[in-house]
Design a protein around this motif. Structure first.
Motif, mmCIF file in Angstrom:
data_model
loop_
_atom_site.group_PDB
_atom_site.id
_atom_site.type_symbol
_atom_site.label_atom_id
_atom_site.label_comp_id
_atom_site.label_asym_id
_atom_site.label_seq_id
_atom_site.Cartn_x
_atom_site.Cartn_y
_atom_site.Cartn_z
ATOM 1 N N MET A 1 0.822 -1.197 0.000
ATOM 2 C CA MET A 1 0.000 0.000 0.000
ATOM 3 C C MET A 1 0.871 1.267 0.000
ATOM 4 S SD MET A 1 -3.032 1.113 -0.002
ATOM 5 C CE MET A 1 -4.221 2.207 0.594
ATOM 6 N N LEU A 2 1.914 1.242 0.818
ATOM 7 C CA LEU A 2 2.803 2.398 0.885
ATOM 8 C C LEU A 2 3.470 2.640 -0.471
ATOM 9 C CD1 LEU A 2 4.157 4.625 2.479
ATOM 10 C CD2 LEU A 2 5.885 2.973 3.205
ATOM 11 N N GLU A 3 3.866 1.567 -1.132
ATOM 12 C CA GLU A 3 4.480 1.690 -2.455
ATOM 13 C C GLU A 3 3.512 2.336 -3.443
ATOM 14 O OE1 GLU A 3 6.066 -1.305 -5.851
ATOM 15 O OE2 GLU A 3 6.723 -1.740 -3.793
ATOM 16 N N TYR A 4 2.256 1.944 -3.403
ATOM 17 C CA TYR A 4 1.229 2.521 -4.274
ATOM 18 C C TYR A 4 1.085 4.018 -4.013
ATOM 19 C CZ TYR A 4 -3.360 3.816 -6.029
ATOM 20 O OH TYR A 4 -4.382 4.457 -6.679
ATOM 21 N N ILE A 5 1.054 4.406 -2.757
ATOM 22 C CA ILE A 5 0.900 5.822 -2.389
ATOM 23 C C ILE A 5 2.105 6.623 -2.871
ATOM 24 C CG2 ILE A 5 0.785 7.430 -0.445
ATOM 25 C CD1 ILE A 5 -0.900 5.263 1.005
ATOM 26 N N LEU A 6 3.305 6.068 -2.710
ATOM 27 C CA LEU A 6 4.509 6.762 -3.180
ATOM 28 C C LEU A 6 4.505 6.919 -4.691
ATOM 29 C CD1 LEU A 6 7.224 5.182 -0.873
ATOM 30 C CD2 LEU A 6 6.285 7.494 -0.751
ATOM 31 N N GLU A 7 4.123 5.893 -5.415
ATOM 32 C CA GLU A 7 4.048 5.971 -6.875
ATOM 33 C C GLU A 7 3.016 7.001 -7.313
ATOM 34 O OE1 GLU A 7 3.396 2.148 -8.694
ATOM 35 O OE2 GLU A 7 5.135 1.284 -7.662
ATOM 36 N N LEU A 8 1.874 7.016 -6.627
ATOM 37 C CA LEU A 8 0.823 7.979 -6.943
ATOM 38 C C LEU A 8 1.307 9.405 -6.690
ATOM 39 C CD1 LEU A 8 -2.114 8.408 -7.827
ATOM 40 C CD2 LEU A 8 -2.778 8.163 -5.430
ATOM 41 N N ALA A 9 1.970 9.622 -5.567
ATOM 42 C CA ALA A 9 2.495 10.953 -5.238
ATOM 43 C C ALA A 9 3.534 11.392 -6.269
ATOM 44 C CB ALA A 9 3.094 10.950 -3.841
ATOM 45 N N GLU A 10 4.392 10.460 -6.680
ATOM 46 C CA GLU A 10 5.402 10.778 -7.683
ATOM 47 C C GLU A 10 4.761 11.140 -9.016
ATOM 48 O OE1 GLU A 10 8.827 8.365 -10.051
ATOM 49 O OE2 GLU A 10 8.722 8.044 -7.885
ATOM 50 N N ARG A 11 3.740 10.393 -9.421
ATOM 51 C CA ARG A 11 3.058 10.662 -10.682
ATOM 52 C C ARG A 11 2.338 12.007 -10.638
ATOM 53 N NH1 ARG A 11 0.039 6.150 -11.345
ATOM 54 N NH2 ARG A 11 -1.904 7.103 -10.685
ATOM 55 N N ILE A 12 1.686 12.309 -9.526
ATOM 56 C CA ILE A 12 0.990 13.598 -9.390
ATOM 57 C C ILE A 12 1.992 14.737 -9.454
ATOM 58 C CG2 ILE A 12 -0.284 15.065 -7.770
ATOM 59 C CD1 ILE A 12 -1.737 12.464 -6.869
ATOM 60 N N SER A 13 3.115 14.591 -8.762
ATOM 61 C CA SER A 13 4.148 15.620 -8.779
ATOM 62 C C SER A 13 4.701 15.798 -10.186
ATOM 63 C CB SER A 13 5.271 15.239 -7.814
ATOM 64 O OG SER A 13 6.315 16.164 -7.895
ATOM 65 N N PHE A 14 4.948 14.704 -10.891
ATOM 66 C CA PHE A 14 5.468 14.759 -12.255
ATOM 67 C C PHE A 14 4.483 15.476 -13.173
ATOM 68 C CE2 PHE A 14 5.878 12.906 -16.519
ATOM 69 C CZ PHE A 14 7.195 13.231 -16.789
ATOM 70 N N GLU A 15 3.208 15.109 -13.090
ATOM 71 C CA GLU A 15 2.195 15.720 -13.946
ATOM 72 C C GLU A 15 2.024 17.199 -13.637
ATOM 73 O OE1 GLU A 15 -1.250 13.269 -13.407
ATOM 74 O OE2 GLU A 15 -0.377 11.595 -14.516
ATOM 75 N N LYS A 16 2.123 17.573 -12.371
ATOM 76 C CA LYS A 16 1.989 18.969 -11.963
ATOM 77 C C LYS A 16 3.108 19.822 -12.555
ATOM 78 C CE LYS A 16 2.233 21.840 -7.884
ATOM 79 N NZ LYS A 16 2.932 21.897 -6.632
ATOM 80 N N ASN A 17 4.285 19.232 -12.696
ATOM 81 C CA ASN A 17 5.439 19.976 -13.187
ATOM 82 C C ASN A 17 5.574 19.960 -14.703
ATOM 83 O OD1 ASN A 17 6.259 20.776 -10.633
ATOM 84 N ND2 ASN A 17 7.396 18.892 -10.301
ATOM 85 N N GLN A 18 4.676 19.308 -15.413
ATOM 86 C CA GLN A 18 4.715 19.282 -16.863
ATOM 87 C C GLN A 18 4.271 20.641 -17.417
ATOM 88 O OE1 GLN A 18 5.731 16.616 -19.026
ATOM 89 N NE2 GLN A 18 6.627 16.202 -17.038
ATOM 90 N N LEU A 19 4.890 21.032 -18.493
ATOM 91 C CA LEU A 19 4.527 22.296 -19.136
ATOM 92 C C LEU A 19 3.445 22.060 -20.177
ATOM 93 C CD1 LEU A 19 8.051 23.815 -19.812
ATOM 94 C CD2 LEU A 19 6.446 24.491 -18.039
ATOM 95 N N SER A 20 2.528 23.002 -20.271
ATOM 96 C CA SER A 20 1.537 22.941 -21.343
ATOM 97 C C SER A 20 2.239 23.242 -22.662
ATOM 98 C CB SER A 20 0.432 23.977 -21.098
ATOM 99 O OG SER A 20 0.947 25.287 -21.296
ATOM 100 N N ASP A 21 1.591 22.932 -23.763
ATOM 101 C CA ASP A 21 2.178 23.221 -25.078
ATOM 102 C C ASP A 21 2.425 24.717 -25.250
ATOM 103 O OD1 ASP A 21 2.228 20.553 -25.748
ATOM 104 O OD2 ASP A 21 0.391 20.620 -26.944
ATOM 105 N N ASN A 22 1.501 25.547 -24.765
ATOM 106 C CA ASN A 22 1.681 27.003 -24.869
ATOM 107 C C ASN A 22 2.888 27.469 -24.066
ATOM 108 O OD1 ASN A 22 -0.496 27.353 -26.554
ATOM 109 N ND2 ASN A 22 -1.915 27.891 -24.922
ATOM 110 N N ASP A 23 3.050 26.911 -22.848
ATOM 111 C CA ASP A 23 4.201 27.283 -22.030
ATOM 112 C C ASP A 23 5.499 26.822 -22.678
ATOM 113 O OD1 ASP A 23 2.589 28.515 -20.170
ATOM 114 O OD2 ASP A 23 2.603 26.829 -18.758
ATOM 115 N N LYS A 24 5.496 25.616 -23.235
ATOM 116 C CA LYS A 24 6.683 25.118 -23.929
ATOM 117 C C LYS A 24 7.060 26.039 -25.079
ATOM 118 C CE LYS A 24 6.147 20.168 -23.084
ATOM 119 N NZ LYS A 24 5.898 18.857 -23.704
ATOM 120 N N ASP A 25 6.054 26.443 -25.869
ATOM 121 C CA ASP A 25 6.307 27.335 -27.004
ATOM 122 C C ASP A 25 6.877 28.665 -26.540
ATOM 123 O OD1 ASP A 25 5.359 25.404 -28.736
ATOM 124 O OD2 ASP A 25 3.391 26.350 -29.020
ATOM 125 N N LEU A 26 6.307 29.220 -25.476
ATOM 126 C CA LEU A 26 6.760 30.508 -24.948
ATOM 127 C C LEU A 26 8.216 30.414 -24.496
ATOM 128 C CD1 LEU A 26 5.904 33.432 -23.879
ATOM 129 C CD2 LEU A 26 5.708 32.277 -21.675
#
Length: 120
Positions: free
Chosen positions: A1-26
């Motif tokens: 269960m702890l492993e699942y929570i850590l993976e979920l937290a990592e994925r959420i953090s990764f997705e939060k830090n992704q740039l939108s296409d507009n931001d990438k272009d800018l």
């Protein structure tokens, strides 16, 4: 269960830090322009000697920092710090503390590499 929570937290953090296409272009548009101008300046002024100061390059890097600062992303925030330092460097390369190059990853190749990773 702890492993699942850590993976979920990592994925959420990764997705939060992704740039939108507009931001990438800018980010790509502004930083690549500054890089191109810097390469041109270096090619025309660096003849087996130190860099020559350039108020134009200093202004380009400062403007680039202001223009991409609107993107709220930790990676872009770090890149903005690097770009602000590049603006300081080009205003007076002779008196700039060269140890800052490594601290801010501000060599042309490093900025270019960061840009490519960020905007792919």
């Amino acid at each position: 269960m702890l492993e699942y929570i850590l993976e979920l937290a990592e994925r959420i953090s990764f997705e939060k830090n992704q740039l939108s296409d507009n931001d990438k272009d800018l980010v790509f548009e502004h930083v690549s322009f500054a890089l191109e101008q810097t390469r041109a300046h270096i090619a025309s002024t660096r003849k087996n000697g130190p860099d020559k100061s350039s108020t134009i390059l200093s202004n380009i890097w400062q403007r680039t920092a202001r223009n991409i600062k609107v993107v709220k992303n930790p990676s872009v925030k770090q890149l903005v710090e690097t770009i602000e330092e590049k603006g300081k460097y080009w205003s007076d390369p002779d008196s700039y503390d060269k140890e800052q190059f490594d601290k801010y990853n501000m060599r042309i190749t490093q900025v270019d590499s960061t840009l490519k990773k960020m905007c792919k």
